[in-house]
Scaffold this motif. Sequence first.
Motif, short mmCIF file in Angstrom:
data_model
loop_
_atom_site.label_atom_id
_atom_site.label_comp_id
_atom_site.label_asym_id
_atom_site.label_seq_id
_atom_site.Cartn_x
_atom_site.Cartn_y
_atom_site.Cartn_z
N LEU A 86 0.82 -1.02 -0.15
CA LEU A 86 -0.06 -0.09 -0.02
C LEU A 86 0.91 1.37 -0.03
N VAL A 87 2.08 1.23 0.45
CA VAL A 87 2.81 2.54 0.70
C VAL A 87 3.15 3.31 -0.77
N PRO A 88 3.29 2.63 -2.01
CA PRO A 88 3.39 3.31 -3.09
C PRO A 88 2.19 4.25 -3.42
N ALA A 89 0.89 3.47 -3.27
CA ALA A 89 -0.25 3.97 -3.62
C ALA A 89 -0.59 5.23 -2.68
N ALA A 90 -0.34 4.98 -1.37
CA ALA A 90 -0.43 5.95 -0.26
C ALA A 90 0.26 7.21 -0.74
N ARG A 91 1.54 7.08 -1.21
CA ARG A 91 2.17 8.38 -1.40
C ARG A 91 1.73 9.08 -2.75
N ALA A 92 1.39 8.29 -3.68
CA ALA A 92 0.69 8.91 -4.83
C ALA A 92 -0.53 9.72 -4.63
N ALA A 93 -1.38 9.13 -3.76
CA ALA A 93 -2.52 9.64 -3.32
C ALA A 93 -2.51 10.84 -2.44
N ARG A 94 -1.62 10.75 -1.48
CA ARG A 94 -1.24 11.99 -0.81
C ARG A 94 -0.87 13.11 -1.60
N ALA A 95 0.01 12.86 -2.59
CA ALA A 95 0.66 13.76 -3.32
C ALA A 95 -0.57 14.48 -4.14
N ALA A 96 -1.68 13.86 -4.19
CA ALA A 96 -2.59 14.65 -5.04
C ALA A 96 -3.25 15.65 -4.39
N GLY A 97 -3.17 15.64 -2.93
CA GLY A 97 -3.58 16.72 -2.37
C GLY A 97 -5.11 16.64 -1.84
N ASP A 98 -5.48 17.47 -0.97
CA ASP A 98 -7.07 17.07 -0.67
C ASP A 98 -8.08 17.71 -1.55
N ARG A 120 -7.59 7.38 -1.10
CA ARG A 120 -7.14 7.23 0.44
C ARG A 120 -8.04 7.10 1.48
N LEU A 121 -9.46 7.30 1.33
CA LEU A 121 -10.45 7.11 2.30
C LEU A 121 -10.85 5.50 2.09
N PHE A 122 -11.36 5.17 0.92
CA PHE A 122 -11.81 3.79 0.99
C PHE A 122 -11.04 2.61 0.14
N LEU A 123 -10.09 2.99 -0.69
CA LEU A 123 -9.28 2.01 -0.98
C LEU A 123 -8.13 1.68 -0.08
N LEU A 124 -7.58 2.60 0.40
CA LEU A 124 -6.47 2.43 1.55
C LEU A 124 -6.79 2.64 2.93
N ALA A 125 -8.03 2.87 3.05
CA ALA A 125 -8.68 2.93 4.59
C ALA A 125 -7.78 3.86 5.55
N HIS A 126 -7.44 5.20 4.94
CA HIS A 126 -6.59 6.20 5.39
C HIS A 126 -7.74 7.34 5.80
N PRO A 127 -7.30 7.88 6.92
CA PRO A 127 -8.24 9.20 7.21
C PRO A 127 -8.39 10.19 6.07
N VAL A 128 -9.43 10.95 6.21
CA VAL A 128 -9.07 12.18 5.28
C VAL A 128 -10.02 13.61 6.02
N PRO A 129 -9.47 14.65 5.76
CA PRO A 129 -10.36 15.70 6.29
C PRO A 129 -11.85 15.89 5.96
N ARG A 130 -12.56 16.01 6.93
CA ARG A 130 -14.00 16.24 6.32
C ARG A 130 -14.34 17.21 5.38
N ALA A 131 -13.51 18.29 5.40
CA ALA A 131 -13.96 19.33 4.36
C ALA A 131 -13.64 18.59 2.78
N ALA A 132 -12.39 17.85 2.96
CA ALA A 132 -12.07 17.17 1.68
C ALA A 132 -13.10 16.13 1.35
N LEU A 133 -13.73 15.42 2.14
CA LEU A 133 -14.90 14.42 1.44
C LEU A 133 -15.87 15.44 1.25
N ASP A 134 -16.37 16.43 1.96
CA ASP A 134 -17.39 17.31 1.40
C ASP A 134 -17.31 17.86 0.03
N ALA A 135 -16.13 18.12 -0.34
CA ALA A 135 -15.71 18.64 -1.55
C ALA A 135 -15.80 17.62 -2.29
N ALA A 136 -15.26 16.23 -2.19
CA ALA A 136 -15.21 15.00 -3.40
C ALA A 136 -16.65 14.78 -3.50
#
Length: 528
Positions: free
Chosen positions: A60-72, A81-97
Amino acid sequence: MPLSAQPAPADAARPPRPPQLEGASAAALRSDLERSGWTVEGVEGLLGPVAEAALRRDSLVPAARAARAAGDGDPVGVLTRLFLLAHPVPRAALDAALPRTGTAGAVAHGLVEAAGSAPDDAVRAVVDLRPHAAVDALGEVAWWVASDLGEHALGAGRPLPPEHVLGIGGASASLARLAVRTPVGRVLDIGTGSGVQALHASRHARSVTATDTSARALGFAAFNAALAGVQLDLRRGSLLEPVAGERFDQVVSNPPFVVTPRAAGVPGWEYRDGGLVGDAVVEQLVTGLGGVLAPGGSAQLLGNWEHRAGEGWQTRVQGWLDASGLDGWVVQREVMDPAHYAETWIRDGGQRPGPEADALLEAWLDDFAARGVEAVGLGFVVLHAPPADAAGRTRWSRVEEVTSPLERPLGEHVAAVLAARDRLATTGDDALLASRLRVADDVTEERHARPGEGGPRAVLLRAGGGLGRVASVGTALAGLVGACDGELEVGQVVAALAALLEVDAGALRAELLPQVRGLLEDGLLEWT
Protein backbone atom coordinates in the motif's frame (compact mmCIF):
# COMPACT_ATOMS: atom_id res chain seq x y z
CA MET A 1 -29.38 -28.77 5.21
CA PRO A 2 -28.81 -25.09 6.00
CA LEU A 3 -25.35 -23.72 5.47
CA SER A 4 -23.49 -22.72 8.62
CA ALA A 5 -20.04 -21.69 9.71
CA GLN A 6 -17.95 -22.46 12.77
CA PRO A 7 -17.31 -19.45 15.02
CA ALA A 8 -14.26 -17.36 14.25
CA PRO A 9 -11.64 -16.66 16.92
CA ALA A 10 -12.77 -14.46 19.77
CA ASP A 11 -10.50 -11.58 18.72
CA ALA A 12 -12.03 -11.32 15.25
CA ALA A 13 -13.25 -7.81 14.55
CA ARG A 14 -17.01 -7.28 14.57
CA PRO A 15 -17.99 -5.16 11.58
CA PRO A 16 -20.60 -2.38 11.67
CA ARG A 17 -24.00 -2.76 10.05
CA PRO A 18 -24.09 -2.92 6.23
CA PRO A 19 -24.45 0.44 4.44
CA GLN A 20 -27.92 1.55 3.39
CA LEU A 21 -29.07 3.55 0.41
CA GLU A 22 -32.37 4.29 -1.30
CA GLY A 23 -34.30 6.72 -3.45
CA ALA A 24 -32.92 10.19 -4.01
CA SER A 25 -29.92 9.48 -1.82
CA ALA A 26 -28.81 6.72 -4.20
CA ALA A 27 -29.12 9.06 -7.19
CA ALA A 28 -27.15 11.77 -5.37
CA LEU A 29 -24.29 9.47 -4.39
CA ARG A 30 -24.16 7.93 -7.87
CA SER A 31 -24.02 11.41 -9.40
CA ASP A 32 -21.22 12.45 -7.02
CA LEU A 33 -19.15 9.39 -7.90
CA GLU A 34 -19.71 9.81 -11.63
CA ARG A 35 -18.62 13.45 -11.51
CA SER A 36 -15.64 12.77 -9.24
CA GLY A 37 -13.70 10.86 -11.89
CA TRP A 38 -13.10 8.13 -9.33
CA THR A 39 -13.15 5.25 -11.80
CA VAL A 40 -10.78 2.34 -12.37
CA GLU A 41 -9.13 4.39 -15.09
CA GLY A 42 -9.01 7.43 -12.83
CA VAL A 43 -7.32 5.50 -10.03
CA GLU A 44 -4.79 4.01 -12.44
CA GLY A 45 -4.02 7.49 -13.73
CA LEU A 46 -3.56 8.83 -10.21
CA LEU A 47 -1.31 6.03 -9.01
CA GLY A 48 0.78 5.38 -12.09
CA PRO A 49 1.99 1.93 -13.17
CA VAL A 50 4.44 1.33 -10.31
CA ALA A 51 2.07 2.17 -7.44
CA GLU A 52 -0.86 0.50 -9.18
CA ALA A 53 1.10 -2.72 -9.62
CA ALA A 54 2.19 -2.56 -5.96
CA LEU A 55 -1.44 -2.13 -4.86
CA ARG A 56 -2.39 -5.31 -6.73
CA ARG A 57 0.28 -7.05 -4.61
CA ASP A 58 -1.28 -5.59 -1.44
CA SER A 59 1.69 -3.25 -1.02
CA LEU A 60 0.00 0.00 0.00
CA VAL A 61 2.86 2.45 0.60
CA PRO A 62 3.49 3.46 -3.04
CA ALA A 63 -0.25 4.00 -3.58
CA ALA A 64 -0.56 6.02 -0.37
CA ARG A 65 2.32 8.29 -1.42
CA ALA A 66 0.76 8.92 -4.82
CA ALA A 67 -2.68 9.60 -3.36
CA ARG A 68 -1.32 11.98 -0.71
CA ALA A 69 0.65 13.86 -3.35
CA ALA A 70 -2.59 14.64 -5.19
CA GLY A 71 -3.73 16.71 -2.20
CA ASP A 72 -7.09 17.23 -0.52
CA GLY A 73 -8.48 19.07 -3.53
CA ASP A 74 -8.33 16.07 -5.85
CA PRO A 75 -11.49 13.92 -5.49
CA VAL A 76 -9.79 10.84 -6.96
CA GLY A 77 -6.96 11.10 -4.44
CA VAL A 78 -9.31 11.76 -1.51
CA LEU A 79 -11.63 8.83 -2.29
CA THR A 80 -8.70 6.52 -2.98
CA ARG A 81 -7.11 7.35 0.37
CA LEU A 82 -10.40 6.98 2.23
CA PHE A 83 -11.93 3.85 0.72
CA LEU A 84 -9.19 1.91 -1.08
CA LEU A 85 -6.41 2.49 1.44
CA ALA A 86 -8.55 3.00 4.59
CA HIS A 87 -6.66 6.18 5.50
CA PRO A 88 -8.46 9.08 7.20
CA VAL A 89 -9.17 12.27 5.25
CA PRO A 90 -10.33 15.72 6.44
CA ARG A 91 -14.07 16.24 6.57
CA ALA A 92 -13.82 19.25 4.25
CA ALA A 93 -12.01 17.14 1.64
CA LEU A 94 -14.78 14.53 1.58
CA ASP A 95 -17.45 17.26 1.45
CA ALA A 96 -15.75 18.62 -1.67
CA ALA A 97 -15.27 15.18 -3.26
CA LEU A 98 -18.95 14.23 -2.77
CA PRO A 99 -20.75 17.60 -2.87
CA ARG A 100 -24.36 16.33 -3.05
CA THR A 101 -23.87 13.61 -0.46
CA GLY A 102 -21.32 15.24 1.82
CA THR A 103 -19.76 13.74 4.91
CA ALA A 104 -23.11 13.86 6.71
CA GLY A 105 -24.74 11.78 4.00
CA ALA A 106 -21.85 9.31 3.89
CA VAL A 107 -22.18 8.87 7.67
CA ALA A 108 -25.94 8.38 7.38
CA HIS A 109 -25.46 5.77 4.67
CA GLY A 110 -23.02 3.81 6.87
CA LEU A 111 -19.99 4.40 4.66
CA VAL A 112 -17.82 6.44 7.05
CA GLU A 113 -17.54 7.67 10.60
CA ALA A 114 -16.54 11.23 11.44
CA ALA A 115 -14.58 12.38 14.47
CA GLY A 116 -16.38 15.72 14.57
CA SER A 117 -18.03 18.45 12.55
CA ALA A 118 -15.02 20.76 12.06
CA PRO A 119 -13.53 20.96 8.53
CA ASP A 120 -10.23 19.41 9.66
CA ASP A 121 -11.76 16.60 11.69
CA ALA A 122 -10.85 13.14 10.45
CA VAL A 123 -13.25 10.92 8.53
CA ARG A 124 -12.62 7.18 8.36
CA ALA A 125 -14.17 4.54 6.11
CA VAL A 126 -16.14 1.77 7.79
CA VAL A 127 -16.65 -0.19 4.55
CA ASP A 128 -14.60 -0.85 1.47
CA LEU A 129 -16.01 1.04 -1.52
CA ARG A 130 -14.23 0.96 -4.85
CA PRO A 131 -14.77 1.47 -8.56
CA HIS A 132 -15.13 -1.72 -10.55
CA ALA A 133 -14.76 -2.24 -14.28
CA ALA A 134 -15.26 -5.57 -16.01
CA VAL A 135 -15.70 -7.09 -19.41
CA ASP A 136 -18.28 -9.80 -19.95
CA ALA A 137 -19.99 -11.17 -23.04
CA LEU A 138 -21.99 -7.93 -23.39
CA GLY A 139 -18.91 -5.71 -23.28
CA GLU A 140 -17.53 -3.30 -20.70
CA VAL A 141 -19.38 -2.32 -17.55
CA ALA A 142 -18.52 -0.10 -14.58
CA TRP A 143 -19.99 0.19 -11.07
CA TRP A 144 -18.96 1.13 -7.55
CA VAL A 145 -19.13 -1.84 -5.19
CA ALA A 146 -19.12 -1.84 -1.39
CA SER A 147 -17.97 -4.70 0.83
CA ASP A 148 -16.40 -5.14 4.25
CA LEU A 149 -13.03 -3.62 5.05
CA GLY A 150 -10.19 -5.94 4.16
CA GLU A 151 -7.27 -7.20 6.15
CA HIS A 152 -5.13 -4.14 5.41
CA ALA A 153 -7.70 -1.95 7.20
CA LEU A 154 -8.39 -4.33 10.10
CA GLY A 155 -4.72 -4.93 10.87
CA ALA A 156 -2.24 -7.53 9.67
CA GLY A 157 -2.74 -10.95 11.22
CA ARG A 158 -6.14 -10.05 12.66
CA PRO A 159 -8.68 -12.73 11.72
CA LEU A 160 -11.64 -11.66 9.63
CA PRO A 161 -15.03 -11.84 11.37
CA PRO A 162 -17.19 -14.84 10.41
CA GLU A 163 -19.80 -12.65 8.72
CA HIS A 164 -17.22 -10.86 6.57
CA VAL A 165 -18.61 -9.87 3.16
CA LEU A 166 -16.02 -10.21 0.46
CA GLY A 167 -15.52 -7.72 -2.33
CA ILE A 168 -14.73 -8.47 -5.95
CA GLY A 169 -11.96 -11.03 -6.27
CA GLY A 170 -10.51 -13.29 -8.89
CA ALA A 171 -13.30 -15.85 -8.53
CA SER A 172 -15.99 -13.20 -9.05
CA ALA A 173 -14.26 -11.97 -12.18
CA SER A 174 -13.89 -15.52 -13.52
CA LEU A 175 -17.59 -16.27 -13.06
CA ALA A 176 -18.58 -12.98 -14.69
CA ARG A 177 -16.51 -13.92 -17.75
CA LEU A 178 -17.97 -17.44 -17.81
CA ALA A 179 -21.65 -16.54 -17.51
CA VAL A 180 -23.86 -16.61 -20.59
CA ARG A 181 -25.35 -13.19 -21.42
CA THR A 182 -28.11 -14.24 -23.81
CA PRO A 183 -31.29 -12.25 -23.01
CA VAL A 184 -33.55 -14.28 -20.69
CA GLY A 185 -36.51 -13.84 -18.39
CA ARG A 186 -35.39 -14.92 -14.91
CA VAL A 187 -31.88 -15.35 -13.49
CA LEU A 188 -31.02 -16.83 -10.08
CA ASP A 189 -27.75 -15.91 -8.34
CA ILE A 190 -26.99 -18.38 -5.52
CA GLY A 191 -24.60 -17.12 -2.84
CA THR A 192 -24.70 -13.56 -4.13
CA GLY A 193 -22.37 -12.06 -1.51
CA SER A 194 -21.99 -8.37 -2.32
CA GLY A 195 -24.23 -8.85 -5.37
CA VAL A 196 -21.69 -8.59 -8.19
CA GLN A 197 -23.04 -11.48 -10.26
CA ALA A 198 -26.58 -10.21 -9.82
CA LEU A 199 -25.51 -6.80 -11.16
CA HIS A 200 -24.02 -8.48 -14.22
CA ALA A 201 -27.16 -10.56 -14.68
CA SER A 202 -29.37 -7.46 -14.57
CA ARG A 203 -27.90 -6.45 -17.92
CA HIS A 204 -29.50 -9.36 -19.79
CA ALA A 205 -32.39 -10.57 -17.60
CA ARG A 206 -35.87 -9.16 -17.05
CA SER A 207 -35.64 -10.07 -13.36
CA VAL A 208 -32.87 -11.26 -11.04
CA THR A 209 -33.33 -13.19 -7.80
CA ALA A 210 -30.28 -13.30 -5.54
CA THR A 211 -29.95 -15.49 -2.45
CA ASP A 212 -27.50 -15.86 0.41
CA THR A 213 -27.47 -17.35 3.89
CA SER A 214 -25.89 -14.15 5.19
CA ALA A 215 -28.20 -11.28 6.10
CA ARG A 216 -25.15 -9.04 6.09
CA ALA A 217 -24.25 -10.02 2.53
CA LEU A 218 -27.79 -9.29 1.40
CA GLY A 219 -27.50 -5.86 3.00
CA PHE A 220 -24.41 -5.10 0.94
CA ALA A 221 -26.09 -6.49 -2.18
CA ALA A 222 -29.06 -4.18 -1.61
CA PHE A 223 -26.74 -1.17 -1.22
CA ASN A 224 -24.77 -2.01 -4.36
CA ALA A 225 -27.94 -2.56 -6.38
CA ALA A 226 -29.35 0.79 -5.23
CA LEU A 227 -26.10 2.56 -6.08
CA ALA A 228 -26.15 0.98 -9.54
CA GLY A 229 -29.83 1.78 -10.06
CA VAL A 230 -30.73 -1.92 -10.35
CA GLN A 231 -33.74 -3.80 -8.93
CA LEU A 232 -33.01 -7.17 -7.31
CA ASP A 233 -35.23 -9.73 -5.58
CA LEU A 234 -33.08 -10.56 -2.53
CA ARG A 235 -33.87 -13.65 -0.43
CA ARG A 236 -32.16 -15.26 2.54
CA GLY A 237 -31.65 -19.01 2.67
CA SER A 238 -29.42 -21.97 1.89
CA LEU A 239 -28.67 -23.08 -1.65
CA LEU A 240 -32.00 -23.78 -3.44
CA GLU A 241 -34.28 -23.52 -0.38
CA PRO A 242 -35.42 -19.90 -0.98
CA VAL A 243 -36.63 -20.70 -4.51
CA ALA A 244 -38.16 -24.14 -4.05
CA GLY A 245 -40.84 -24.78 -6.68
CA GLU A 246 -39.74 -21.94 -8.95
CA ARG A 247 -38.07 -22.10 -12.36
CA PHE A 248 -35.31 -19.94 -13.79
CA ASP A 249 -33.86 -19.53 -17.26
CA GLN A 250 -30.33 -19.19 -15.89
CA VAL A 251 -28.51 -19.85 -12.63
CA VAL A 252 -25.12 -18.44 -11.71
CA SER A 253 -23.27 -19.23 -8.52
CA ASN A 254 -19.97 -18.66 -6.79
CA PRO A 255 -20.99 -20.87 -3.85
CA PRO A 256 -19.20 -21.27 -0.49
CA PHE A 257 -17.28 -24.24 -1.84
CA VAL A 258 -14.12 -24.20 0.27
CA VAL A 259 -13.36 -27.58 1.83
CA THR A 260 -13.06 -26.77 5.54
CA PRO A 261 -12.69 -29.25 8.42
CA ARG A 262 -15.87 -29.51 10.47
CA ALA A 263 -13.87 -29.68 13.69
CA ALA A 264 -13.84 -27.74 16.95
CA GLY A 265 -11.53 -24.75 16.87
CA VAL A 266 -11.50 -24.43 13.09
CA PRO A 267 -13.03 -21.06 12.18
CA GLY A 268 -15.45 -20.59 9.31
CA TRP A 269 -16.50 -17.64 7.20
CA GLU A 270 -19.91 -17.27 5.61
CA TYR A 271 -18.54 -16.11 2.27
CA ARG A 272 -16.55 -19.29 1.67
CA ASP A 273 -17.61 -22.11 4.03
CA GLY A 274 -20.80 -24.04 3.34
CA GLY A 275 -20.91 -25.97 6.59
CA LEU A 276 -20.90 -29.39 4.92
CA VAL A 277 -18.22 -32.07 4.84
CA GLY A 278 -15.72 -32.05 1.99
CA ASP A 279 -17.05 -30.96 -1.39
CA ALA A 280 -20.69 -31.71 -0.56
CA VAL A 281 -21.84 -28.12 -1.16
CA VAL A 282 -20.88 -28.28 -4.83
CA GLU A 283 -22.25 -31.81 -5.14
CA GLN A 284 -25.63 -30.76 -3.70
CA LEU A 285 -25.80 -27.74 -5.97
CA VAL A 286 -24.94 -29.68 -9.14
CA THR A 287 -27.33 -32.52 -8.38
CA GLY A 288 -30.15 -30.20 -7.31
CA LEU A 289 -30.18 -27.59 -10.06
CA GLY A 290 -32.39 -29.71 -12.27
CA GLY A 291 -35.22 -28.79 -9.91
CA VAL A 292 -35.05 -25.07 -10.70
CA LEU A 293 -33.85 -24.83 -14.31
CA ALA A 294 -36.56 -24.15 -16.86
CA PRO A 295 -36.47 -26.14 -20.13
CA GLY A 296 -33.61 -24.81 -22.23
CA GLY A 297 -32.10 -23.07 -19.20
CA SER A 298 -28.46 -23.17 -18.21
CA ALA A 299 -26.29 -22.78 -15.13
CA GLN A 300 -22.71 -21.61 -14.72
CA LEU A 301 -20.98 -22.06 -11.39
CA LEU A 302 -17.56 -22.28 -9.80
CA GLY A 303 -16.49 -25.02 -7.44
CA ASN A 304 -13.92 -27.51 -6.33
CA TRP A 305 -13.89 -31.26 -5.89
CA GLU A 306 -11.78 -33.74 -4.00
CA HIS A 307 -9.41 -36.16 -5.69
CA ARG A 308 -9.76 -39.26 -3.53
CA ALA A 309 -7.51 -42.31 -3.47
CA GLY A 310 -8.80 -45.13 -5.62
CA GLU A 311 -11.33 -42.92 -7.42
CA GLY A 312 -10.48 -40.76 -10.42
CA TRP A 313 -11.75 -37.21 -10.04
CA GLN A 314 -13.42 -37.46 -13.43
CA THR A 315 -15.43 -40.46 -12.24
CA ARG A 316 -16.44 -38.62 -9.07
CA VAL A 317 -17.62 -35.49 -10.87
CA GLN A 318 -19.24 -37.50 -13.65
CA GLY A 319 -21.38 -39.14 -10.98
CA TRP A 320 -22.68 -35.70 -9.98
CA LEU A 321 -23.56 -34.91 -13.58
CA ASP A 322 -25.34 -38.23 -14.00
CA ALA A 323 -27.38 -37.59 -10.85
CA SER A 324 -28.35 -34.10 -12.02
CA GLY A 325 -30.38 -35.37 -14.96
CA LEU A 326 -29.01 -32.44 -16.98
CA ASP A 327 -26.49 -31.96 -19.71
CA GLY A 328 -23.19 -31.23 -17.98
CA TRP A 329 -19.73 -29.87 -18.69
CA VAL A 330 -17.00 -29.68 -16.06
CA VAL A 331 -13.65 -28.00 -16.68
CA GLN A 332 -10.89 -28.40 -14.12
CA ARG A 333 -8.63 -25.33 -14.19
CA GLU A 334 -6.21 -26.01 -11.34
CA VAL A 335 -5.13 -28.76 -8.95
CA MET A 336 -3.70 -28.15 -5.48
CA ASP A 337 -2.14 -30.67 -3.10
CA PRO A 338 -3.79 -30.84 0.36
CA ALA A 339 -1.11 -28.81 2.14
CA HIS A 340 -1.09 -26.04 -0.45
CA TYR A 341 -4.88 -25.89 -0.46
CA ALA A 342 -5.08 -25.66 3.32
CA GLU A 343 -2.31 -23.05 3.56
CA THR A 344 -4.06 -20.89 0.95
CA TRP A 345 -7.36 -20.75 2.83
CA ILE A 346 -5.77 -20.41 6.26
CA ARG A 347 -3.94 -17.35 4.97
CA ASP A 348 -7.14 -16.10 3.31
CA GLY A 349 -8.78 -15.92 6.75
CA GLY A 350 -6.09 -13.57 8.05
CA GLN A 351 -3.90 -16.10 9.87
CA ARG A 352 -0.17 -15.45 9.77
CA PRO A 353 2.45 -18.22 10.17
CA GLY A 354 2.72 -19.34 13.77
CA PRO A 355 1.35 -21.89 16.24
CA GLU A 356 -2.33 -21.14 15.47
CA ALA A 357 -1.80 -21.51 11.73
CA ASP A 358 0.15 -24.73 12.32
CA ALA A 359 -2.72 -26.15 14.39
CA LEU A 360 -5.19 -25.29 11.66
CA LEU A 361 -2.98 -26.95 9.05
CA GLU A 362 -2.92 -30.12 11.17
CA ALA A 363 -6.73 -30.09 11.34
CA TRP A 364 -7.01 -29.64 7.58
CA LEU A 365 -4.58 -32.44 6.81
CA ASP A 366 -6.34 -34.76 9.29
CA ASP A 367 -9.65 -34.00 7.57
CA PHE A 368 -8.25 -34.73 4.12
CA ALA A 369 -6.57 -37.92 5.31
CA ALA A 370 -9.85 -39.20 6.80
CA ARG A 371 -11.40 -39.23 3.30
CA GLY A 372 -8.27 -40.23 1.40
CA VAL A 373 -8.04 -36.86 -0.33
CA GLU A 374 -4.88 -36.61 -2.41
CA ALA A 375 -5.60 -33.29 -4.11
CA VAL A 376 -8.32 -30.72 -4.72
CA GLY A 377 -9.39 -29.61 -8.18
CA LEU A 378 -10.80 -26.17 -8.87
CA GLY A 379 -12.75 -25.12 -11.94
CA PHE A 380 -16.19 -24.47 -13.34
CA VAL A 381 -19.39 -26.35 -14.11
CA VAL A 382 -21.89 -25.67 -16.89
CA LEU A 383 -25.30 -27.37 -16.74
CA HIS A 384 -28.09 -27.29 -19.29
CA ALA A 385 -31.70 -28.42 -19.30
CA PRO A 386 -32.82 -29.74 -22.70
CA PRO A 387 -35.43 -27.61 -24.50
CA ALA A 388 -39.07 -28.54 -24.05
CA ASP A 389 -39.27 -29.89 -27.61
CA ALA A 390 -36.28 -32.20 -27.07
CA ALA A 391 -37.86 -34.62 -24.61
CA GLY A 392 -36.26 -38.03 -24.69
CA ARG A 393 -33.05 -36.99 -26.37
CA THR A 394 -29.77 -38.42 -25.09
CA ARG A 395 -28.16 -36.40 -22.31
CA TRP A 396 -24.58 -35.28 -22.99
CA SER A 397 -21.70 -34.64 -20.63
CA ARG A 398 -18.03 -33.71 -20.79
CA VAL A 399 -15.42 -33.70 -18.00
CA GLU A 400 -12.01 -32.33 -18.90
CA GLU A 401 -8.98 -30.36 -17.75
CA VAL A 402 -7.97 -27.06 -19.38
CA THR A 403 -5.18 -25.18 -17.62
CA SER A 404 -4.20 -22.60 -20.25
CA PRO A 405 -4.86 -18.92 -19.36
CA LEU A 406 -8.44 -17.80 -20.04
CA GLU A 407 -8.65 -14.05 -19.52
CA ARG A 408 -11.22 -13.38 -22.24
CA PRO A 409 -15.00 -13.60 -21.70
CA LEU A 410 -16.29 -17.15 -22.22
CA GLY A 411 -20.04 -16.56 -22.02
CA GLU A 412 -20.58 -16.28 -25.76
CA HIS A 413 -18.56 -19.46 -26.34
CA VAL A 414 -20.51 -21.35 -23.67
CA ALA A 415 -23.79 -20.27 -25.25
CA ALA A 416 -22.56 -21.38 -28.68
CA VAL A 417 -21.51 -24.80 -27.34
CA LEU A 418 -24.91 -25.34 -25.71
CA ALA A 419 -26.72 -24.28 -28.89
CA ALA A 420 -24.54 -26.52 -31.06
CA ARG A 421 -25.12 -29.49 -28.76
CA ASP A 422 -28.89 -28.93 -28.89
CA ARG A 423 -28.87 -28.76 -32.66
CA LEU A 424 -26.61 -31.80 -33.08
CA ALA A 425 -28.90 -33.84 -30.83
CA THR A 426 -31.67 -33.53 -33.43
CA THR A 427 -29.46 -33.57 -36.54
CA GLY A 428 -29.05 -37.00 -38.09
CA ASP A 429 -26.30 -37.89 -40.51
CA ASP A 430 -28.42 -37.17 -43.56
CA ALA A 431 -29.30 -33.72 -42.23
CA LEU A 432 -25.64 -33.07 -41.40
CA LEU A 433 -24.60 -34.03 -44.93
CA ALA A 434 -27.14 -31.51 -46.24
CA SER A 435 -25.79 -28.74 -43.97
CA ARG A 436 -23.66 -25.84 -45.12
CA LEU A 437 -20.87 -25.05 -42.68
CA ARG A 438 -18.22 -22.39 -42.29
CA VAL A 439 -15.00 -22.14 -40.34
CA ALA A 440 -15.30 -19.98 -37.23
CA ASP A 441 -13.69 -16.56 -37.60
CA ASP A 442 -11.10 -17.15 -34.87
CA VAL A 443 -9.78 -20.45 -36.26
CA THR A 444 -6.35 -20.67 -37.89
CA GLU A 445 -4.56 -23.58 -39.50
CA GLU A 446 -1.01 -24.71 -38.80
CA ARG A 447 0.90 -27.15 -40.95
CA HIS A 448 4.04 -28.85 -39.67
CA ALA A 449 6.51 -30.61 -41.97
CA ARG A 450 10.17 -31.51 -42.14
CA PRO A 451 12.16 -29.33 -44.56
CA GLY A 452 11.99 -30.78 -48.05
CA GLU A 453 9.02 -33.03 -47.36
CA GLY A 454 6.20 -32.89 -49.89
CA GLY A 455 3.34 -32.72 -47.40
CA PRO A 456 2.70 -31.89 -43.77
CA ARG A 457 3.22 -34.37 -40.99
CA ALA A 458 0.54 -32.66 -38.90
CA VAL A 459 -2.26 -30.18 -39.53
CA LEU A 460 -3.61 -28.31 -36.51
CA LEU A 461 -6.75 -26.23 -36.30
CA ARG A 462 -6.39 -23.69 -33.51
CA ALA A 463 -9.24 -21.62 -32.01
CA GLY A 464 -8.26 -18.15 -30.91
CA GLY A 465 -11.30 -17.75 -28.63
CA GLY A 466 -13.27 -19.93 -26.26
CA LEU A 467 -11.06 -22.46 -24.50
CA GLY A 468 -8.38 -22.18 -27.18
CA ARG A 469 -9.08 -25.63 -28.56
CA VAL A 470 -6.51 -27.26 -30.82
CA ALA A 471 -7.62 -30.10 -33.13
CA SER A 472 -5.17 -32.34 -34.96
CA VAL A 473 -6.78 -33.32 -38.25
CA GLY A 474 -5.91 -35.71 -41.01
CA THR A 475 -5.67 -34.95 -44.71
CA ALA A 476 -9.31 -35.67 -45.51
CA LEU A 477 -10.72 -33.64 -42.59
CA ALA A 478 -8.33 -30.78 -43.33
CA GLY A 479 -9.62 -30.78 -46.89
CA LEU A 480 -13.23 -30.76 -45.74
CA VAL A 481 -12.63 -27.88 -43.29
CA GLY A 482 -10.81 -25.93 -45.98
CA ALA A 483 -13.87 -26.19 -48.22
CA CYS A 484 -16.33 -25.10 -45.51
CA ASP A 485 -17.11 -21.60 -46.73
CA GLY A 486 -20.89 -21.88 -46.51
CA GLU A 487 -21.35 -22.48 -50.24
CA LEU A 488 -21.29 -26.28 -50.53
CA GLU A 489 -23.16 -28.90 -48.56
CA VAL A 490 -21.06 -31.23 -46.40
CA GLY A 491 -22.16 -34.18 -48.53
CA GLN A 492 -20.95 -32.44 -51.70
CA VAL A 493 -17.56 -31.77 -50.14
CA VAL A 494 -17.22 -35.37 -48.93
CA ALA A 495 -18.09 -36.71 -52.40
CA ALA A 496 -15.49 -34.47 -54.02
CA LEU A 497 -12.84 -35.52 -51.50
CA ALA A 498 -13.61 -39.21 -52.04
CA ALA A 499 -13.05 -38.78 -55.77
CA LEU A 500 -9.86 -36.77 -55.23
CA LEU A 501 -8.40 -39.23 -52.73
CA GLU A 502 -9.69 -42.24 -54.66
CA VAL A 503 -11.44 -43.78 -51.63
CA ASP A 504 -14.93 -45.16 -51.05
CA ALA A 505 -17.39 -42.31 -50.46
CA GLY A 506 -19.43 -44.27 -47.90
CA ALA A 507 -16.37 -45.15 -45.85
CA LEU A 508 -15.17 -41.55 -45.98
CA ARG A 509 -18.57 -40.29 -44.77
CA ALA A 510 -18.47 -42.74 -41.86
CA GLU A 511 -14.97 -41.52 -40.96
CA LEU A 512 -15.56 -37.78 -41.27
CA LEU A 513 -19.06 -37.15 -39.90
CA PRO A 514 -18.20 -37.92 -36.22
CA GLN A 515 -15.18 -35.63 -36.54
CA VAL A 516 -17.33 -32.86 -38.07
CA ARG A 517 -19.69 -33.21 -35.12
CA GLY A 518 -16.75 -32.80 -32.76
CA LEU A 519 -15.59 -29.62 -34.53
CA LEU A 520 -19.12 -28.23 -34.34
CA GLU A 521 -19.33 -29.06 -30.63
CA ASP A 522 -16.05 -27.25 -29.97
CA GLY A 523 -16.96 -24.23 -32.08
CA LEU A 524 -14.29 -24.63 -34.75
CA LEU A 525 -17.01 -25.13 -37.36
CA GLU A 526 -20.36 -23.32 -37.45
CA TRP A 527 -23.61 -23.63 -39.36
CA THR A 528 -24.25 -20.86 -41.88
